[in-house]
Design a protein around this motif. Structure first.
Motif, PDB file in Angstrom:
ATOM      1  N   LEU A  44       0.828  -1.211   0.000  1.00  0.00           N
ATOM      2  CA  LEU A  44       0.000   0.000   0.000  1.00  0.00           C
ATOM      3  C   LEU A  44       0.860   1.259   0.000  1.00  0.00           C
ATOM      4  O   LEU A  44       0.498   2.263  -0.627  1.00  0.00           O
ATOM      5  CB  LEU A  44      -0.943  -0.023   1.201  1.00  0.00           C
ATOM      6  N   ASP A  45       2.007   1.207   0.676  1.00  0.00           N
ATOM      7  CA  ASP A  45       2.928   2.348   0.644  1.00  0.00           C
ATOM      8  C   ASP A  45       3.413   2.604  -0.786  1.00  0.00           C
ATOM      9  O   ASP A  45       3.469   3.754  -1.240  1.00  0.00           O
ATOM     10  CB  ASP A  45       4.134   2.090   1.552  1.00  0.00           C
ATOM     11  N   SER A  46       3.764   1.533  -1.500  1.00  0.00           N
ATOM     12  CA  SER A  46       4.233   1.701  -2.879  1.00  0.00           C
ATOM     13  C   SER A  46       3.124   2.239  -3.772  1.00  0.00           C
ATOM     14  O   SER A  46       3.377   3.035  -4.682  1.00  0.00           O
ATOM     15  CB  SER A  46       4.756   0.372  -3.428  1.00  0.00           C
ATOM     16  N   LEU A  47       1.890   1.822  -3.485  1.00  0.00           N
ATOM     17  CA  LEU A  47       0.757   2.333  -4.253  1.00  0.00           C
ATOM     18  C   LEU A  47       0.539   3.815  -3.976  1.00  0.00           C
ATOM     19  O   LEU A  47       0.273   4.606  -4.893  1.00  0.00           O
ATOM     20  CB  LEU A  47      -0.499   1.525  -3.906  1.00  0.00           C
ATOM     21  N   ASN A  48       0.670   4.207  -2.718  1.00  0.00           N
ATOM     22  CA  ASN A  48       0.530   5.625  -2.375  1.00  0.00           C
ATOM     23  C   ASN A  48       1.649   6.466  -2.996  1.00  0.00           C
ATOM     24  O   ASN A  48       1.415   7.605  -3.426  1.00  0.00           O
ATOM     25  CB  ASN A  48       0.511   5.797  -0.856  1.00  0.00           C
ATOM     26  N   TRP A  49       2.875   5.916  -3.049  1.00  0.00           N
ATOM     27  CA  TRP A  49       3.954   6.627  -3.717  1.00  0.00           C
ATOM     28  C   TRP A  49       3.644   6.830  -5.203  1.00  0.00           C
ATOM     29  O   TRP A  49       3.899   7.895  -5.777  1.00  0.00           O
ATOM     30  CB  TRP A  49       5.276   5.868  -3.561  1.00  0.00           C
ATOM     31  N   GLN A  50       3.066   5.809  -5.825  1.00  0.00           N
ATOM     32  CA  GLN A  50       2.702   5.923  -7.239  1.00  0.00           C
ATOM     33  C   GLN A  50       1.638   6.998  -7.434  1.00  0.00           C
ATOM     34  O   GLN A  50       1.679   7.768  -8.401  1.00  0.00           O
ATOM     35  CB  GLN A  50       2.194   4.576  -7.754  1.00  0.00           C
ATOM     36  N   ILE A  51       0.688   7.064  -6.521  1.00  0.00           N
ATOM     37  CA  ILE A  51      -0.351   8.092  -6.584  1.00  0.00           C
ATOM     38  C   ILE A  51       0.275   9.481  -6.436  1.00  0.00           C
ATOM     39  O   ILE A  51      -0.082  10.428  -7.153  1.00  0.00           O
ATOM     40  CB  ILE A  51      -1.403   7.841  -5.478  1.00  0.00           C
ATOM     41  N   TRP A  52       1.245   9.604  -5.524  1.00  0.00           N
ATOM     42  CA  TRP A  52       1.908  10.889  -5.305  1.00  0.00           C
ATOM     43  C   TRP A  52       2.685  11.332  -6.541  1.00  0.00           C
ATOM     44  O   TRP A  52       2.594  12.481  -6.975  1.00  0.00           O
ATOM     45  CB  TRP A  52       2.848  10.786  -4.105  1.00  0.00           C
ATOM     46  N   PHE A  53       3.450  10.386  -7.139  1.00  0.00           N
ATOM     47  CA  PHE A  53       4.222  10.723  -8.331  1.00  0.00           C
ATOM     48  C   PHE A  53       3.312  11.089  -9.502  1.00  0.00           C
ATOM     49  O   PHE A  53       3.686  11.892 -10.367  1.00  0.00           O
ATOM     50  CB  PHE A  53       5.121   9.551  -8.722  1.00  0.00           C
ATOM     51  N   ALA A  54       2.127  10.487  -9.540  1.00  0.00           N
ATOM     52  CA  ALA A  54       1.186  10.789 -10.624  1.00  0.00           C
ATOM     53  C   ALA A  54       0.496  12.127 -10.411  1.00  0.00           C
ATOM     54  O   ALA A  54      -0.203  12.618 -11.311  1.00  0.00           O
ATOM     55  CB  ALA A  54       0.142   9.679 -10.735  1.00  0.00           C
ATOM     56  N   GLY A  55       0.672  12.713  -9.224  1.00  0.00           N
ATOM     57  CA  GLY A  55       0.085  14.015  -8.945  1.00  0.00           C
ATOM     58  C   GLY A  55      -1.415  13.991  -8.748  1.00  0.00           C
ATOM     59  O   GLY A  55      -2.099  14.988  -9.011  1.00  0.00           O
ATOM     60  N   ILE A  56      -1.931  12.852  -8.283  1.00  0.00           N
ATOM     61  CA  ILE A  56      -3.374  12.730  -8.049  1.00  0.00           C
ATOM     62  C   ILE A  56      -3.697  13.344  -6.694  1.00  0.00           C
ATOM     63  O   ILE A  56      -3.347  12.797  -5.641  1.00  0.00           O
ATOM     64  CB  ILE A  56      -3.818  11.255  -8.086  1.00  0.00           C
ATOM     65  N   ILE A  57      -4.337  14.503  -6.716  1.00  0.00           N
ATOM     66  CA  ILE A  57      -4.655  15.220  -5.477  1.00  0.00           C
ATOM     67  C   ILE A  57      -5.778  14.503  -4.731  1.00  0.00           C
ATOM     68  O   ILE A  57      -6.821  14.174  -5.307  1.00  0.00           O
ATOM     69  CB  ILE A  57      -5.058  16.675  -5.784  1.00  0.00           C
ATOM     70  N   GLY A  58      -5.557  14.285  -3.446  1.00  0.00           N
ATOM     71  CA  GLY A  58      -6.585  13.653  -2.622  1.00  0.00           C
ATOM     72  C   GLY A  58      -6.772  12.178  -2.893  1.00  0.00           C
ATOM     73  O   GLY A  58      -7.770  11.586  -2.475  1.00  0.00           O
ATOM     74  N   GLY A  59      -5.808  11.556  -3.591  1.00  0.00           N
ATOM     75  CA  GLY A  59      -5.972  10.158  -3.948  1.00  0.00           C
ATOM     76  C   GLY A  59      -5.305   9.180  -3.002  1.00  0.00           C
ATOM     77  O   GLY A  59      -5.343   7.978  -3.232  1.00  0.00           O
ATOM     78  N   PHE A  60      -4.659   9.686  -1.961  1.00  0.00           N
ATOM     79  CA  PHE A  60      -3.943   8.805  -1.044  1.00  0.00           C
ATOM     80  C   PHE A  60      -4.893   7.850  -0.320  1.00  0.00           C
ATOM     81  O   PHE A  60      -6.017   8.217   0.036  1.00  0.00           O
ATOM     82  CB  PHE A  60      -3.157   9.612  -0.016  1.00  0.00           C
ATOM     83  N   ILE A  61      -4.411   6.642  -0.123  1.00  0.00           N
ATOM     84  CA  ILE A  61      -5.186   5.613   0.563  1.00  0.00           C
ATOM     85  C   ILE A  61      -4.832   5.636   2.047  1.00  0.00           C
ATOM     86  O   ILE A  61      -3.652   5.538   2.418  1.00  0.00           O
ATOM     87  CB  ILE A  61      -4.874   4.219  -0.009  1.00  0.00           C
ATOM     88  N   GLU A  62      -5.828   5.757   2.892  1.00  0.00           N
ATOM     89  CA  GLU A  62      -5.605   5.679   4.333  1.00  0.00           C
ATOM     90  C   GLU A  62      -5.424   4.216   4.715  1.00  0.00           C
ATOM     91  O   GLU A  62      -6.266   3.364   4.378  1.00  0.00           O
ATOM     92  CB  GLU A  62      -6.791   6.269   5.086  1.00  0.00           C
ATOM     93  N   VAL A  63      -4.346   3.909   5.398  1.00  0.00           N
ATOM     94  CA  VAL A  63      -4.041   2.531   5.776  1.00  0.00           C
ATOM     95  C   VAL A  63      -4.188   2.375   7.282  1.00  0.00           C
ATOM     96  O   VAL A  63      -3.568   3.102   8.057  1.00  0.00           O
ATOM     97  CB  VAL A  63      -2.611   2.138   5.351  1.00  0.00           C
ATOM     98  N   LEU A  64      -5.015   1.425   7.689  1.00  0.00           N
ATOM     99  CA  LEU A  64      -5.232   1.153   9.117  1.00  0.00           C
ATOM    100  C   LEU A  64      -4.883  -0.294   9.411  1.00  0.00           C
ATOM    101  O   LEU A  64      -5.265  -1.200   8.669  1.00  0.00           O
ATOM    102  CB  LEU A  64      -6.693   1.402   9.495  1.00  0.00           C
ATOM    103  N   GLN A  65      -4.151  -0.514  10.486  1.00  0.00           N
ATOM    104  CA  GLN A  65      -3.832  -1.862  10.939  1.00  0.00           C
ATOM    105  C   GLN A  65      -4.510  -2.093  12.288  1.00  0.00           C
ATOM    106  O   GLN A  65      -3.902  -1.985  13.346  1.00  0.00           O
ATOM    107  CB  GLN A  65      -2.315  -2.049  11.023  1.00  0.00           C
ATOM    108  N   VAL A  66      -5.812  -2.381  12.203  1.00  0.00           N
ATOM    109  CA  VAL A  66      -6.649  -2.561  13.393  1.00  0.00           C
ATOM    110  C   VAL A  66      -7.338  -3.915  13.275  1.00  0.00           C
ATOM    111  O   VAL A  66      -8.191  -4.110  12.406  1.00  0.00           O
ATOM    112  CB  VAL A  66      -7.702  -1.437  13.512  1.00  0.00           C
TER     113      VAL A  66
END
Length: 246
Positions: free
Chosen positions: A159-181
């Motif tokens: 999921l971290d790598s996916l969020n990095w890809q979203i950041w590099f693509a410049g997708i605003i507000g596209g980050f995935i919230e990750v919860l380990q509960v």
């Protein structure tokens, strides 16, 4: 309501290429549904069909599942599956294939609706990332808003790598919230039961192809039971299943 009788008396060729078979399409579809829906082995279904005057070997029923369960699942995913929530619960479970343990990645949304599943030999970051890419891309789903996982470091890394890809693509507000509960993930852990009892009924799957086909059939049946078909109306899960072949 579309009557079940209508489907079980069909004798004309269907979209699943059921033409020119030794047995009627209705018999083939019924056997595949029985296997996907109930705690029955191929030999159990052979006996049930024999009681109805249909003599068919359990090996033939196995071939029907191999051929048609994935096709029925594909028909369902081709525009017939209802959209899911953006809040996902993801987990993996163990599946025995050829005497070895494989990993079944699965995800449901916060309401328990099935998002996707994937059988893989390894349990690592690459496998987890492949699963997320499949779940997001294959069904045309948007990037989830939130994903709840267990304490697995490989799932978090994917999921971290996916969020990095979203950041590099410049997708605003596209980050995935990750919860380990853990308690939030109970809903997906509890939903493994259907595939697990099919594995026990089969005494472990004998091949990857057989495992994938069986899992496709079981997961399809569970999605229909949970009401995930678009425009199902008053159709029962049985009727929805048969309608996928029309």
């Amino acid at each position: 309501m579309i009557g079940l009788f209508l489907y079980l008396t069909l004798s004309s060729p269907m979209a699943l290429n059921l033409a020119n078979k030794q047995f009627p399409p209705a018999t083939i579809l019924m056997a595949v549904r029985w296997y996907a829906a109930y705690k029955l082995s191929y030999r159990d279904i052979e006996e049930l069909l024999a009681e109805r005057g249909v003599q068919v070997d359990h090996a033939t029923i196995h071939r029907w599942v191999l051929e048609y369960a994935p096709q029925l699942e594909a028909a369902f995913l081709n525009g017939k599956k209802r959209a899911v929530s953006g809040s996902w619960r993801m987990d993996e479970t163990y599946i025995k294939v050829k005497g070895r343990w494989y990993y079944l990645y699965r995800a449901v949304d916060k309401y328990g609706d099935t998002i996707d599943f994937m059988l893989t030999e390894k349990r690592d970051e690459a496998a987890a990332r492949s699963f997320f890419d499949k779940a997001i891309g294959q069904h045309g789903l948007p990037v989830p808003e939130k994903v709840v996982i267990d304490k697995s470091g490989s799932n978090a890394a994917a999921l971290d790598s996916l969020n990095w890809q979203i950041w590099f693509a410049g997708i605003i507000g596209g980050f995935i919230e990750v919860l380990q509960v853990k308690y939030l993930n109970n809903i997906v852990e509890q939903s493994h039961w259907a595939v697990k009892w099919k594995m026990r009924t089969a005494l472990g799957f004998k091949s990857i192809e057989g495992a994938e086909a069986s899992i496709a059939g079981v997961e399809l049946w569970q999605m229909l039971r949970k009401g995930q078909m678009i425009n199902a109306g008053d159709m029962s899960a049985r009727e929805q299943f048969y309608s996928l072949a029309a």
